[in-house]
Structures are given as structure tokens and as C-alpha cells.
Design an enzyme around this catalytic site. Structure first.
Site, PDB file in Angstrom:
ATOM      1  N   SER B   8       0.830  -1.199   0.000  1.00  0.00           N
ATOM      2  CA  SER B   8       0.000   0.000   0.000  1.00  0.00           C
ATOM      3  C   SER B   8       0.864   1.247   0.000  1.00  0.00           C
ATOM      4  CB  SER B   8      -0.902   0.005   1.237  1.00  0.00           C
ATOM      5  OG  SER B   8      -1.487   1.278   1.385  1.00  0.00           O
ATOM      6  N   HIS B   9       0.278   2.373  -0.398  1.00  0.00           N
ATOM      7  CA  HIS B   9       0.973   3.649  -0.323  1.00  0.00           C
ATOM      8  C   HIS B   9       1.199   4.064   1.120  1.00  0.00           C
ATOM      9  CE1 HIS B   9       0.286   4.026  -4.538  1.00  0.00           C
ATOM     10  NE2 HIS B   9       0.878   5.210  -4.572  1.00  0.00           N
ATOM     11  N   SER B  10       0.380   3.499   2.011  1.00  0.00           N
ATOM     12  CA  SER B  10       0.487   3.889   3.413  1.00  0.00           C
ATOM     13  C   SER B  10       0.983   2.712   4.240  1.00  0.00           C
ATOM     14  CB  SER B  10      -0.885   4.351   3.915  1.00  0.00           C
ATOM     15  OG  SER B  10      -0.979   4.148   5.297  1.00  0.00           O
ATOM     16  N   GLY B  44       3.630   6.444  -0.253  1.00  0.00           N
ATOM     17  CA  GLY B  44       4.375   5.989  -1.422  1.00  0.00           C
ATOM     18  C   GLY B  44       4.776   4.539  -1.237  1.00  0.00           C
ATOM     19  N   ASP B  68      -2.496  -1.717  -3.572  1.00  0.00           N
ATOM     20  CA  ASP B  68      -3.612  -0.775  -3.615  1.00  0.00           C
ATOM     21  C   ASP B  68      -3.784  -0.182  -5.009  1.00  0.00           C
ATOM     22  OD1 ASP B  68      -1.488   0.992  -3.231  1.00  0.00           O
ATOM     23  OD2 ASP B  68      -2.237   1.835  -1.357  1.00  0.00           O
TER      24      ASP B  68
END
Lengths: 206, 841
Positions: B8-10, B44, B68
Site C-alpha cells: 500500500s501507499h500507506s 508511497g 492498492d
């Protein structure tokens, strides 16, 4: 001929270019992306430079590999793996080469660009950094007989034209593509940062 | 074990997704990775981190990666490039939605599924949400199971009790638990028994959307199939780990203390709704429910027009059926359907469904009808509950001849030998049209005892039972014996068994013929003693055929039908006509008319409302009659006038407890007669007046009552209920409510002894209960009044009895301590009772 030292200076200089253009690139990214391109790429190259200062590489391909890994690690957004792949593939192409002539420079850009195209599944005309890189590589290939400086000048012209071509069409790839018709009229930030890279190369290498 | 990587980006989102997935599948090999920058706090993705995560869960079984979006894909691809060809060929990136995919993949990983199974599961992981929101893409049709259920498969239905249904967590637990078994396990929701899904597929199970109270059908086969059912039983009971452990514990304690076995909670109980025996191969239709293709449409205007057109066609077909069907019952149902068809509320709901949900009209109609049917099912009244089926019937009419929906073929024209139909549900209309030479028995898994289908099967003489759930398992059976008298089902009987049943059928046939031939003969014992069989009637049209049915008069004419379901009391004149007709038709045989017998349980709109906590011990029967004298006098006047010039009327008083009530009544009777005389209206003032003995008080005071009453009629239903203080129809104490109880028998005996030789008859259900009749005769009863269709069989039995023997059996019975032993005694002593019991009355 481009030596390891020239290339090291080039990367440090590029970091400065991105630092002073971070705001501009981010502004370009705001209407069509998530307003992070300039920030991301600047952060990435800062890390690259930091890393190069603490552990200086002993060959050009190692240098390219270091740049690639640092970008992949630190950029965060899509430009991380994309620029990372650019330098990674370029490094692999230049394995064992001490200094770069026109042909080797052309290979650097060619392999790097193809790596990015493969990863991003992008073609020319889709409003991405490829619109800048691809014509630049084509210009280099067409002018291999010229001195490095002149060859890169041709490449810069082609790249500039390519970058500007992203203003008109509708983006079909990347973040800007989510905007569909709204991406029309915006210069693509990726195409712009790629142009800065070529422009600096044309100015630096001879 | 296949490893799962969530990208995921997070960083926080990735870690939370990992946690969520691990909660559903604690054994899963799963890791979340995300974020950029030094501390990973920036949004990112970092290909090197992804690479590290992959290496952490990597094995030769492979790794599945769920990302994601956007650069997460690029970073992952970069990571794969960094890992090299050898490893990355064992790694698959999935396009599944992040959270749904994470949970589905974790569950699969937890049950050690292989790469292929996980990828397949991930492909459908979005479908539960799409189905729930009615957001299924046009081109996407459900991958319905295409497996053959083998003949040795077992099937069982469970009711989900989890407050929030079978949502992701309990469903995941189910998948994990089922993975431990070797059997093939498939489940379906009761709403669509075509749609069986594998117990291994979490997303398919979630798509079935089990809510609280929904029924889950399990079908499984394999060496440990019984263990599967036992395990599911336990899971359901524990609400898939969601039941509060404390309440589970206390529930267990209660169960142990009272030695209750919850495992048998859902045991099948057949209910016979139409008697008879049939032997034939089965015809199995696992589901009579429609199967839809694409249920959405874009052209709403066109759909509304199509709906109106179809409505006209349906109306026409119902009207055609109304004209062609002879059965009055079915015709009335169809008339009701044709009225419902133009119900504005129904119309509005269907229109809403088309306009708001973009449903095709067939589905809009079907959804609406089902919705209304569900509401009916919730009504606490078995008659109204059964009406839910009418809506299903109407809904189905809209689905016929449509290319957009598949319906089971219930034409049976292609079948050339008799069959027993096994089906989940059946409309009244279909039952009324069935060729009874082809479908000679019906077994339903659903439906109510009071459904129209049941009523019509009975009038058409098709043996039918309800409550058989395992229809799929019958598909391979070659021969079925359906005995709706017991009720019982025998599958593939051996030759010996079959011969026995055939013999039984033969005997029954002969017996039935014998019974019919003696129907109108009088009953006389060897010593010359006469016995009368009379009819109980409750409506005027029932009077017509009683003599042909063997009745020697009317032993109980209930007058309630004249007073109920109307807004004003019936006039004296109206009553007079009906009483007169009844007396004329039955003349010279006696007619015993009971005056109005109602109470607070059946309120009459034109009387002041009665609110009582216990209407069965309240203002009812003679108590109510004496309170509302005007009503009583009108009825009496009509009766006395109707009996003019005839001597076959007898008047009976309900719910008497002492002779005082009889005196008051006689006074009113005299007044009424005087009033008629004053007006010169011809009437009969000399009518025998009797009392119903249906309270213990009347039984105890029978000696005193016999001095004032002209006859007794024993109402054994109420007498049993009041004597044993056991409500009829209360299933908790149904073992107690039995007129063969020694206390009831002794009460009856003492009434006979104290009666001063006045005329006594019995008019409750006891008088047609084969096991009770020898006892009644044994105690001295010589008149029985019963439902007319039982008379022939009762007469047949009585002719075979010996008074002396009956008397002996009765006195033996009085020594026994419970009804069951007494019934056994009668059965063992009298062969005819036994053989007749195999027949139905």
C-alpha cells in the site's frame, strides 16, 4: 568522453536542478496529479547525493545502480520505480565500461528508456516522460557520428518538442489519465523532469 | 504455504490490512508493506521494501501480491525485477480489491490452498459487495457451481443465529474449519438452492449474504461427512465464535442440567397434509425457484411498458383458469390472485424497483412479491402465514414464458409413468392442474399445513407430506413408498418390504370397499341393541349429504356460523328459514340444535367487547346467551317456529355447570312461547331441552341435571380440556390432552351411571376415535355424533364389536394409569381397530 567524475558531477548538478525546480514540477502536477512529483523527485535525488558522498562508487555502472536503488527506496510515488528503473537498466547496459563515448551514452539512454517503457507499459503519445525520452534517444541514434555535445544538442531539441507535445493531447496513462479530457492543456510533469535531465546532459557532457 | 504480500501507499494501511486479515485467518502467511521515506511515514511505495517483504514470506509454493493502486504496481514490478527471474516466476500480482483481496487471500493461505485456488478466489473477491449493492457488471454472470451431487451425499439445513449474519469473520472461520475435512462440502442459501458454492470459497460464501435467521443448506459427501455436519452444528450453535463465551457456557449448563440435546434441534419432522399411500419412482425438482440471468436494464421506459403488457397477459391467463377450473376452492384463490394483481401498493413497489434499481420487470415483480411474502411469514397466525404463498404464485406467473429467467418445468407432459414429486414448494394452482395419473404423491420441503396447495391436494386425493428437506439426496432413488397416513417415507424398499406394503394396500382397498357398501345400513348388535351414528354439522350446505353418508340424524348442529362474520345479528326470519330447511331435510331423523356457543376468543362485532384474560373460563356458552337475552330470544323464537308441526327438533345448551342455568333457560323458553302465542304465531312449545356435559361441574352434577334435562350430549373435547386442565393444541402438554385419560373415562362413566336412563350421546372427537369407540360402548354409550365423513368407518367398526367384550375392556382400562396404556390395551384386544387404523378416517 564522459568519465566517472563527470557523471558524478552531473548527478550532483541534476539534484540541484530538481531542487530549484521542485516547486515548478509540483505545480505542474497539481492540476492533473497529486502534487507530489517535484517534492518526490527532489527528495529522491537529495538522498542519492547524500549516499554518493558517504560511499563513493568506483565505476559508472555502480554509480548508476546506486542512483537507481536510492530513487526506488526514497521517492515513494510512481517516479521512484520509473526513474529507478531508468538508471538501473542504464547501469546494467554499461557494465564494465570505464568512460562513455557517444555510442555508450546513447545506449545508456536507450536501455533506460526501454526499461521505463516496459515497466510503465507506456508508448509515445500517452503524455508521459516517454514523450520526452523516446524522441531524444531517436535523435541520438540518428546522430551517433556527431561529437557528444552536438549529438546531445539534437537530443535536447527533440526532447523539448516531445515535452511540449504533452500539452495538447489527453493523457491515457499515469495519474493524469484519471482526469481524462481535463488533462488536456497541461504539460506533463514527468515529461518535464525528463527534459530537465536531457537538457542538463546536453549542457554538461562533451 | 503460499505467502501473501500486501502493498500500500500507506505503511499504516498496509499494516492494518495485515492485522485485519490475520484476524480472519490467524494461520495465514501474510505481510503488509508500504510507505516511503526514511521512516516509511510518507505516502508511497518502496520497491526494495517490497522485495524484502516478499523474501520474508517466500517459499517454493509461491507468493501472491495484492496492491492498492498506481505506483504500488510499478514498485512491485520493480521489486520482482530486482528479485530475479527464478523467484519472480513463482510470484503472482493480483488485481483484487485491496481489503477484500487481503482477507480472501489470507483465508485461502490459512487453509493451505495452492496458488491457483488463491488466484481464482481473488478473482471473485469483489462480487459479494457487488451483489449486495446490486452493482453487478452487465457482462458478469455468476460462476454457478457445476458439480453433480452424488447419491450418497447428505444434506442438512441450519439456521444462522449470528446477530450480523455470516459476515467476513465468521465466514472465514467456517472456511478454515471446513478445510480440515476430507469430504466435498458445498453450501447454499435457502433463497436459491441452485446456487451451491464450495465451502473453500470465502467470497462466494459472503456473496450468499446469510443474515440472521436465514437458513443455510449444507450438502456434503465423503468419508467424514457425518463429522462435517456435527462440526457445522457446533459452529452454528457457537455462532461461529461470536457468541459471548459466558452465555455459551450458561447455555451449556442449562442443557446439561435438563439433559436436552440441541443437536437434534433441526431434526426433520414430516407433516401429513393429505392422506394416502403411493409407491412410485421419485421425480426430484430441487428448486422450483426462478434463476435469473442479467437482472438489470437501462431502458426503464420500455421496462415499464413491458410490465404493463405482461400484467394484462397474466390477468388474461388467470381469468382463463378461473373459467376452466371446476374446483371451487381453487377458483376462489384465483379470483383473489386476480384482485391482488391490480393492488396499487404492489404496483407502486414494482414500479419503484424498476425505476430506482433498474431491474427488469420480471425481477422487480419477483422481488416485490417475495418481500411481501416475507412480511406475511412474520405474522403470528398460521392462516395468514400460509398466504405468503399466494404472492409467490402471482410472482411466478410473471416469470413464465420469459427468456430472461429460468423456471422449473412443472408441466410433466413428457412423463409417461406415475411418479412421486419431490419439490421445495408448489403453488395451489399447479396442484390443481396436476395429472393425478402421473403425479401420484407429493413431498414438499417447504409450505404450511394450511397452504392452499395442501388443501387442494387433499380435495384431489393426492397423498402429500411436508417438511422433507433432503430432496437432492433422493435423485438416485429408484422407488419411493410415500405413506402419508403415518406419515413416513421409505426409499428403495427390498422385495420383502415392498410385498408387505402392497399386501397392506390390497387389504386397505378391500376394507374400503366393505366400508362403503355398508354405509347406510343400521347398526345393531347381536343382542338386538341399537346404536346410532349421527352427524355434527356447522353449515347449511353440510346438511345436504349427511343421510347418504350414513348419518341417522344430526347430533350436533352448531349455530355459530349464523352469528359470526357479520356486522349485525341475524334476524329471526333468517334463522327460521335455515332451521326449517334443516329440520325438513333431516325429517324424520332427529336434529339437535345447539344455541349460540361463543366467548371472548371469538368476539362478535355487534356485541359489547369482552376483554378477559382467559376467555375459556369466562363469559361464554350459556353464560353469554343468558346475558344477551334479546339475541337468545330471537334464536329461540326462530327455533320454536321452525319446529311447528314437527317432532324432530331438540335444543341443546352449551357450557352448563348447574341446573340453575337450565331453570333460567326454561323460563325464557316459556316466555318466548307465550309471546309467540300472543301474536298468534304457530310454533311448537313442546321441544326437548338438553344440556351439553362439557365442564367437570356438569359431570359431577349429572345426577341432579338428569332430573331436569331431557337429554345429555357429552362434549368430550372441552370436557377433556377442563378435566385435565390441559389446553388442546398446546404442544408442550400434548401427551396429557387425551380423552382416553382414565380421569376422563371415569368422569364419562359416572355420567352414564348417574343419568337416570335419559338419552346420552357423545359429540366430541372421541366419538370417531377408533380406539375410544369400544370404551364408549363398554361404558354404555349408544349414540355417537361425529363429522359425517367418519360415519362409514365407525359404523363398520361397531358392527364388528361385541358389547360384552367392550364392557370388559373398559373396566380393565379404568385400572390403568394413563391414556397410552389404555390405547395399547384397546389395540391389542380388538383386531378391527388395528386394521382400520392403517386406513385413514
Amino acid at each position: 568522453m564522459v568519465t566517472l567524475g563527470n557523471f558524478l558531477d552531473f548527478i550532483k548538478e541534476l539534484s540541484k536542478v530538481y531542487d530549484s525546480n521542485a516547486q515548478y514540477l509540483t505545480e505542474l502536477d497539481s492540476p492533473i496529479g497529486d502534487a507530489d512529483h517535484g517534492l518526490n523527485i527532489n527528495r529522491g535525488f537529495k538522498k542519492v547525493v547524500e549516499h554518493l558522498e558517504t560511499t563513493p562508487p568506483n565505476s559508472i555502472d555502480k554509480l548508476l545502480n546506486t542512483v537507481a536503488m536510492q530513487l526506488i527506496k526514497t521517492v515513494g510515488g510512481a517516479s521512484g520505480p520509473l526513474y529507478g528503473t531508468f538508471f538501473l537498466k542504464a547501469g546494467i547496459a554499461l557494465k564494465g565500461i570505464e568512460s562513455l563515448d557517444a555510442s555508450a551514452l546513447c545506449q545508456l539512454f536507450k536501455q533506460g528508456t526501454e526499461g521505463v517503457m516496459k515497466l510503465g507499459k507506456a508508448q509515445v503519445g500517452e503524455c508521459t516522460m516517454i514523450d520526452t525520452l523516446f524522441p531524444a534517444v531517436q535523435a541520438m541514434e540518428a546522430n551517433l557520428n556527431l561529437p557528444i555535445k552536438e549529438m546531445l544538442a539534437k537530443a535536447k531539441d527533440a526532447a523539448e518538442e516531445g515535452m511540449k507535445s504533452t500539452i495538447e493531447p489527453i493523457a491515457t496513462k499515469g495519474r493524469a489519465s484519471y482526469l481524462g479530457e481535463r488533462s488536456q492543456g497541461h504539460q506533463d510533469p514527468g515529461a518535464t523532469s525528463a527534459f530537465m535531465l536531457i537538457e542538463l546532459a546536453a549542457k554538461t557532457f562533451e | 504455504m503460499v505467502g501473501i504480500v500486501l502493498v500500500s501507499h500507506s505503511k499504516h494501511l498496509a499494516e492494518a490490512a495485515q492485522k485485519l486479515a490475520l484476524q480472519a485467518a490467524p494461520k495465514a502467511q501474510i505481510i503488509g508493506v508500504g510507505g516511503a521515506g526514511d521512516d516509511g511515514e510518507d505516502f508511497g511505495t518502496d520497491a526494495t521494501q517490497i522485495m524484502a517483504a516478499i523474501e520474508q514470506v517466500y517459499s517454493d509454493d509461491g507468493v501472491v501480491i495484492i496492491m492498492d493502486m498506481g505506483s504500488a504496481l510499478l514498485s512491485t514490478e520493480t521489486a520482482l525485477a530486482l528479485l530475479g527471474e527464478e523467484k519472480s516466476q513463482n510470484i503472482k500480482m493480483s488485481s483484487a480489491p485491496f481489503i477484500e483481496g487481503a482477507i480472501a487471500a489470507a483465508v485461502q493461505s490459512g487453509i493451505n490452498a495452492d496458488m491457483q485456488a488463491i488466484i481464482a478466489e481473488l478473482k471473485t473477491s469483489l462480487s459479494p459487495k457487488q451483489h449486495q449493492l446490486g452493482d453487478v457488471p452487465q457482462s458478469q454472470s455468476d460462476p454457478k457451481a457445476s458439480f453433480q451431487i452424488p447419491s450418497d451425499a447428505i444434506q442438512k439445513t441450519f439456521t444462522i443465529t449470528n446477530a450480523h449474519g455470516l459476515h467476513a469473520r465468521p465466514a472465514a472461520l467456517f472456511v478454515q474449519e471446513m478445510a480440515a475435512f476430507k469430504s466435498d462440502i458445498h453450501i447454499a442459501h435457502q433463497r436459491d438452492t441452485h446456487d451451491f458454492v464450495s465451502s473453500k470459497s470465502l467470497t462466494s460464501i459472503i456473496r450468499l449474504n446469510f443474515r440472521k435467521g436465514d437458513r443455510l443448506i449444507v450438502c456434503c459427501w465423503g468419508e467424514d461427512q457425518q463429522d462435517v455436519l456435527a462440526r457445522i452444528q457446533k459452529l452454528v450453535l457457537e455462532e461461529f465464535g461470536e457468541k459471548d463465551p459466558q452465555s455459551l457456557e450458561s447455555e451449556k449448563e442449562v442443557r446439561t442440567y435438563f439433559e436436552m440435546d440441541y443437536a437434534d434441534q433441526e431434526e426433520e419432522t414430516f407433516v401429513s397434509v393429505s392422506p394416502g399411500i403411493s409407491i412410485a419412482p421419485p421425480l426430484c425438482i430441487v428448486s422450483n425457484r426462478p434463476v435469473f440471468g442479467d437482472i438489470h436494464t437501462e431502458n426503464i421506459e420500455k421496462e415499464l411498458t413491458l410490465f404493463e403488457q405482461k400484467k394484462a397477459i397474466v390477468k388474461e391467463s388467470i381469468d382463463k383458469d378461473i373459467k376452466s377450473i371446476e374446483d371451487q376452492e381453487v377458483r376462489e384463490i384465483l379470483i383473489m390472485h386476480s384482485v391482488l394483481l391490480y393492488d396499487p401498493d404492489l404496483h407502486r413497489q414494482v414500479k419503484d424497483n424498476i425505476e430506482k434499481n433498474h431491474y427488469i420487470f420480471e425481477y422487480a415483480m419477483w422481488e416485490t412479491c417475495n418481500h411481501i411474502a416475507e412480511q406475511y411469514k412474520d405474522i403470528d397466525n398460521s392462516y395468514l402465514q400460509a398466504r405468503n404463498e399466494d404472492f409467490i404464485d402471482i410472482g411466478k406467473r410473471f416469470l413464465r414464458n420469459s427468456e430472461r429467467v429460468k423456471l422449473a418445468d412443472l408441466n410433466f407432459r413428457h412423463i409417461d409413468e406415475p411418479k412421486i414429486l419431490f419439490i421445495d414448494e408448489l403453488s395451489a394452482e399447479t396442484v390443481s392442474k396436476i395429472d393425478t395419473d402421473i403425479i401420484i404423491g407429493i413431498v414438499l420441503s417447504e409450505g404450511g399445513k394450511e397452504s392452499h396447495a395442501a388443501i387442494i391436494a387433499k380435495t384431489r386425493g393426492i397423498p402429500m407430506i411436508l417438511g422433507f428437506k433432503n430432496i437432492a439426496s433422493v435423485q438416485q432413488v429408484k422407488c419411493v413408498v410415500l405413506n402419508a397416513n403415518v406419515p413416513e417415507l421409505i426409499f428403495d424398499p427390498d422385495k420383502k418390504e415392498l410385498d408387505k406394503i402392497n399386501r397392506k394396500l390390497q387389504v386397505s382397498k378391500i376394507l374400503k370397499e366393505e366400508i362403503t357398501t355398508q354405509i347406510t345400513e343400521p347398526v345393531q348388535f347381536k343382542d338386538g341393541t341399537q346404536l346410532s351414528c349421527l352427524a355434527n354439522v356447522g353449515a347449511l350446505d353440510e346438511v345436504d349429504n349427511i343421510l347418504q353418508q350414513g348419518a341417522q340424524g344430526i347430533g350436533l348442529f352448531r349455530t355459530e356460523f349464523l352469528f359470526l362474520n357479520r356486522s349485525n345479528p341475524p334476524s329471526q326470519e333468517q334463522q327460521y328459514e335455515i332451521y326449517k330447511k334443516t329440520l325438513d331435510k333431516t325429517n324424520p331423523h332427529p336434529v339437535t340444535i345447539r344455541i349460540l356457543d361463543i366467548g371472548g376468543d371469538k368476539p362478535i362485532s355487534y356485541l359489547p367487547p369482552i376483554t378477559e384474560e382467559n376467555p375459556f373460563l369466562g363469559l361464554r356458552g350459556i353464560r353469554l346467551d343468558l346475558k344477551y337475552k334479546k339475541l337468545l330470544k330471537a334464536q329461540l323464537k326462530a327455533l320454536l317456529r321452525a319446529a311447528f308441526d314437527k317432532d324432530n327438533l331438540r335444543i341443546m345448551l352449551p357450557m352448563i355447570v348447574d341446573e340453575e342455568e337450565l331453570h333460567v333457560f326454561r323460563n325464557i323458553c316459556d316466555q318466548v312461547s307465550q309471546e309467540l302465542a300472543d301474536q298468534n304465531i304457530s310454533h311448537n312449545r313442546d321441544i326437548p331441552i338438553g344440556v351439553m356435559i362439557e365442564t367437570p361441574a356438569a359431570g359431577i352434577r349429572s345426577l341432579q341435571l338428569s332430573r331436569h334435562a331431557d337429554f345429555f350430549s357429552i362434549g368430550t373435547n372441552d370436557l377433556t380440556q377442563y378435566t385435565l386442565a390441559a389446553e388442546r393444541g398446546n404442544s408442550n402438554i400434548s401427551y396429557l390432552y387425551d380423552h382416553c385419560h382414565p380421569a376422563v373415562l371415569y368422569t364419562l362413566y359416572s355420567i352414564c351411571q348417574n343419568s337416570n336412563n335419559i338419552d346420552i350421546s357423545v359429540c366430541g372427537e372421541m366419538s370417531c376415535d377408533l380406539e375410544s369407540i369400544p370404551l364408549l360402548i363398554g361404558m354404555g354409550i349408544r349414540k355417537l355424533s361425529m363429522t359425517p365423513r367418519s360415519i362409514a368407518t365407525v359404523k363398520y367398526l361397531i358392527k364388528k364389536l361385541d358389547i360384552e367384550e367392550c364392557s370388559q375392556i373398559f373396566h380393565q382400562a379404568l385400572q390403568l394409569s394413563n391414556a397410552k396404556d389404555i390405547r395399547t390395551l384397546v389395540n391389542n384386544s380388538i383386531d378391527t381397530v388395528r386394521s382400520l387404523k392403517e386406513l385413514y378416517i
